[in-house]
Design a protein around this motif. Structure first.
Motif, PDB file in Angstrom:
ATOM      1  N   LEU A   2       0.828  -1.196   0.000  1.00 38.56           N
ATOM      2  CA  LEU A   2       0.000   0.000   0.000  1.00 38.56           C
ATOM      3  C   LEU A   2       0.866   1.250   0.000  1.00 38.56           C
ATOM      4  N   SER A   3       0.322   2.324  -0.547  1.00 44.93           N
ATOM      5  CA  SER A   3       1.086   3.568  -0.616  1.00 44.93           C
ATOM      6  C   SER A   3       1.471   4.063   0.783  1.00 44.93           C
ATOM      7  N   ALA A   4       0.616   3.826   1.782  1.00 45.00           N
ATOM      8  CA  ALA A   4       0.943   4.229   3.159  1.00 45.00           C
ATOM      9  C   ALA A   4       2.148   3.439   3.676  1.00 45.00           C
ATOM     10  N   PRO A  25      -1.242   9.021  -2.752  1.00 45.37           N
ATOM     11  CA  PRO A  25      -2.160   9.585  -3.749  1.00 45.37           C
ATOM     12  C   PRO A  25      -2.443  11.058  -3.446  1.00 45.37           C
ATOM     13  N   LEU A  26      -2.806  11.821  -4.459  1.00 44.88           N
ATOM     14  CA  LEU A  26      -3.032  13.255  -4.291  1.00 44.88           C
ATOM     15  C   LEU A  26      -4.146  13.580  -3.295  1.00 44.88           C
ATOM     16  N   ALA A  27      -5.144  12.761  -3.191  1.00 48.33           N
ATOM     17  CA  ALA A  27      -6.285  13.054  -2.324  1.00 48.33           C
ATOM     18  C   ALA A  27      -6.125  12.496  -0.913  1.00 48.33           C
TER      19      ALA A  27
END
Length: 83
Positions: A2-4, A25-27
């Motif tokens: 995951l990105s986190a 992610p941008l959001a």
């Protein structure tokens, strides 16, 4: 991964928060901490509570204004309700 998790791994590897943030992610929601003196807050709020301000910037300014009015009774009362 995951990105986190990528973000946390980059931090663990010694990357700066600014660099590691590029993995998110941008959001992605984030927490902000803001500090300023009375004059700075009044100037920022005067600029960000106007009718032509971007809605997201105005929403943040309204939250800041509510917090300041609640904590410093009388000092920020002139902000009024900009609805």
């Amino acid at each position: 991964m995951l990105s986190a998790q990528v973000y946390a791994t980059l931090l663990d590897m010694g990357a700066s928060k600014d660099y590691a943030r590029k993995a998110l992610p941008l959001a992605t929601a984030s927490k902000m901490r803001m500090a300023g003196n009375t004059r700075s807050w009044l100037e920022m709020l005067a600029k960000r509570l106007g009718p032509t301000v971007h809605p997201e910037a105005k929403a943040v300014a309204k939250q800041v204004a509510r917090e300041l009015v609640g904590r410093f009774v009388g000092l920020f009362d002139d902000l009024g309700d900009e609805e």
